[in-house]
Scaffold this motif. Structure first.
Motif, short mmCIF file in Angstrom:
data_model
loop_
_atom_site.label_atom_id
_atom_site.label_comp_id
_atom_site.label_asym_id
_atom_site.label_seq_id
_atom_site.Cartn_x
_atom_site.Cartn_y
_atom_site.Cartn_z
N PRO A 263 0.81 -1.22 0.00
CA PRO A 263 0.00 0.00 0.00
C PRO A 263 0.84 1.27 0.00
N GLY A 264 0.50 2.17 -0.93
CA GLY A 264 1.20 3.43 -1.04
C GLY A 264 2.39 3.40 -1.98
N GLN A 265 2.76 2.20 -2.46
CA GLN A 265 3.91 2.06 -3.35
C GLN A 265 3.44 1.62 -4.74
N PRO A 266 4.16 2.03 -5.80
CA PRO A 266 3.82 1.52 -7.14
C PRO A 266 4.00 0.01 -7.20
N VAL A 267 3.23 -0.63 -8.07
CA VAL A 267 3.31 -2.09 -8.22
C VAL A 267 4.18 -2.40 -9.43
N ALA A 268 5.21 -3.20 -9.21
CA ALA A 268 6.11 -3.57 -10.29
C ALA A 268 5.57 -4.79 -11.03
N HIS A 269 5.64 -4.76 -12.35
CA HIS A 269 5.29 -5.89 -13.22
C HIS A 269 3.81 -6.31 -13.07
N LEU A 270 2.94 -5.36 -12.75
CA LEU A 270 1.52 -5.70 -12.61
C LEU A 270 0.94 -6.18 -13.93
N GLY A 271 1.39 -5.60 -15.04
CA GLY A 271 0.85 -5.98 -16.34
C GLY A 271 1.19 -7.40 -16.75
N GLU A 272 2.23 -7.98 -16.16
CA GLU A 272 2.67 -9.33 -16.52
C GLU A 272 2.32 -10.36 -15.45
N ASP B 264 13.85 2.50 -13.72
CA ASP B 264 14.52 1.29 -14.18
C ASP B 264 13.83 0.78 -15.44
N PRO B 265 14.53 0.74 -16.58
CA PRO B 265 13.88 0.28 -17.81
C PRO B 265 13.45 -1.17 -17.77
N PHE B 266 13.95 -1.96 -16.84
CA PHE B 266 13.56 -3.36 -16.72
C PHE B 266 12.34 -3.57 -15.82
N THR B 267 11.89 -2.50 -15.14
CA THR B 267 10.84 -2.67 -14.13
C THR B 267 9.68 -1.73 -14.40
N PRO B 268 8.68 -2.16 -15.19
CA PRO B 268 7.49 -1.33 -15.40
C PRO B 268 6.71 -1.18 -14.09
N LEU B 269 6.19 0.01 -13.87
CA LEU B 269 5.48 0.31 -12.63
C LEU B 269 4.05 0.74 -12.92
N TRP B 270 3.16 0.42 -11.99
CA TRP B 270 1.74 0.78 -12.09
C TRP B 270 1.31 1.40 -10.77
N ARG B 271 0.48 2.43 -10.88
CA ARG B 271 -0.13 3.01 -9.69
C ARG B 271 -1.49 2.35 -9.51
N ALA B 272 -1.65 1.59 -8.44
CA ALA B 272 -2.87 0.82 -8.22
C ALA B 272 -3.54 1.25 -6.93
N GLU B 273 -4.86 1.22 -6.95
CA GLU B 273 -5.62 1.48 -5.74
C GLU B 273 -5.55 0.26 -4.83
N ASP B 274 -5.56 0.49 -3.52
CA ASP B 274 -5.57 -0.63 -2.59
C ASP B 274 -6.89 -1.38 -2.75
#
Length: 316
Positions: free
Chosen positions: A112-121, A157-167
Motif C-alpha cells: 500500500p502506497g507504493q507503485p506495483v512492479a510488473h503488474l501488467g505481466e 529502471d527500464p527493466f521494471t514497469p510500474l503501475w499506480r494501483a488502488e488498494d
C-alpha cells in the motif's frame, strides 16, 4: 563458530551463477533491454524447474528443503545479473499461490502506497499490509481486478514497469505465514542489493586495471584506489549484515541489513560510474542499469524510513 559458507552452499551459488550466465548473460540482458522484455516466461519456468522459487519448500511438497540463508545466496546472484521480474514475490508465494513454485505463475506484490512492479505481466498478486505495522499480514487477491483500475507510471529502471494501483477494497484470501513475508522480502531485496554492490565493485576494479591515462592504469592513481577500496568495504559490510540476518531472521537485523545493502548498492554504483568517467554515462555501459535498479529497490519492501524506525524502536 564457523561463519564460512558450506561446500553445499558454495556449490549452490556457483550453480545459480552458471545458470544465469548461460540464460541471462550480458548479451541476452542487453537484448531484453532493447526489446523491452520484462518477464521472460521461458526463463521463469526454467528457474522454477531449477528450484529457484521452491527452494524453501519441504521436499514432500516438491521443494528443495533449504532455508533462508540459501535463498539469500540465490538472490545475491540475481542482483549481480540484473535479472528482472518479481522474483521475490514469486519466491515467497511458492506453496501459497498455485503454480508459483514451478515458475508457471508470475506473482507481483502490492505494498500500500507504493507503485506495483510488473503488474501488467502478473498472474497473481500478494497484498502486504493487511494490518498495522511492518509485521502486517498478507493476502492474495484477484490481479485482474486491480490491474483494470491501475495506471502505468514512469519507472527509473527500464527493466521494471510500474503501475499506480488502488488498494483493494477487500483484503482477499489471507496467506499462511503472511506476517513474515515483508521481513523475508526485505531480506531478499537486501541480498539483491548486495549482489549489485559486489558486481559494480568488480566492474570498477576491472576498468581501473584496463583503462590507461598518462601512460599508466588509472587504478594506480590514489584517488581511484580510494574509490575502489571504499566500494569493497561497503559491499563486505553489507554482506556480513545480510548473511547474519539470514541466519537469525530477526526483524531488527533485517532492517539493518536492508539499510546497509541499499547504501552499498547505490553508492557503489555511483562510484563505479565515477571510475568509468565519461563512458560510464553512456547507454552502452551497464553501470547506469545497476544504479537505477538500486534506486528503485531501495524503496521496495522496506524503505529507509521504516527500517530506521524499526532500529530506533529496538533501542527504546
Amino acid at each position: 563458530m564457523d561463519f564460512q559458507l558450506s561446500d553445499d552452499q558454495r556449490a549452490l551459488r556457483a550453480g545459480v551463477r552458471e545458470l544465469l550466465a548461460g540464460r541471462f548473460g550480458r548479451d541476452r540482458m542487453r537484448a531484453a533491454l532493447d526489446d523491452g522484455t520484462g518477464v521472460d516466461r521461458a526463463l521463469w519456468r526454467e528457474l522454477g524447474e531449477a528450484g529457484f522459487f521452491a527452494l524453501r519448500l519441504p521436499e514432500t511438497e516438491g521443494g528443495v528443503g533449504l532455508g533462508l540463508p540459501e535463498s539469500v545466496l540465490l538472490f545475491e546472484e540475481a542482483g549481480r545479473s540484473l535479472l528482472p521480474g518479481p522474483l521475490i514475490a514469486t519466491h515467497l508465494a511458492a506453496g501459497r499461490v498455485k503454480g508459483a513454485a514451478q515458475g508457471g505463475t508470475v506473482v507481483a506484490v502490492l505494498d500500500p502506497g507504493q507503485p506495483v512492479a510488473h503488474l501488467g505481466e502478473a498472474d497473481a498478486l500478494l497484498v502486504l499490509g493487511a494490518g498495522d505495522g511492518p509485521q502486517a499480514s498478507a493476502a492474495s487477491v484477484d490481479v485482474s481486478r486491480v490491474r483494470d483500475a491501475a495506471t502505468p507510471v514512469r519507472s527509473v529502471d527500464p527493466f521494471t514497469p510500474l503501475w499506480r494501483a488502488e488498494d483493494p477494497v477487500e483484503a482477499g484470501e489471507p496467506l499462511p505465514g503472511g506476517g513474515r513475508l515483508r521481513d523475508e522480502g526485505a531480506l531478499l531485496a537486501a541480498a539483491e542489493q548486495l549482489g549489485s554492490a559486489a558486481r559494480t565493485t568488480e566492474m570498477a576494479v576491472q576498468h581501473a586495471g584496463e583503462r590507461e591515462q598518462f601512460g599508466a592504469p588509472i587504478g594506480s592513481f590514489q584517488a581511484v584506489k580510494h574509490l575502489c577500496a571504499g566500494m569493497l568495504v561497503r559491499a563486505e559490510l553489507a554482506r556480513c549484515a545480510v548473511y547474519a540476518a539470514a541466519v537469525t531472521a530477526d526483524p531488527v537485523e533485517i532492517a539493518g541489513a536492508k539499510l546497509l545493502a541499499d547504501d552499498a548498492a547505490v553508492r557503489n554504483a555511483r562510484d563505479c560510474l565515477q571510475v568509468h568517467g565519461g563512458m560510464g554515462f553512456t547507454w552502452e555501459a551497464d553501470v547506469h542499469l545497476h544504479l537505477k535498479r538500486a534506486w528503485l529497490r531501495s524503496g521496495q519492501w522496506l524503505t529507509a524510513a521504516v527500517a530506521e524506525e524499526v532500529l530506533a524502536g529496538d533501542l527504546c
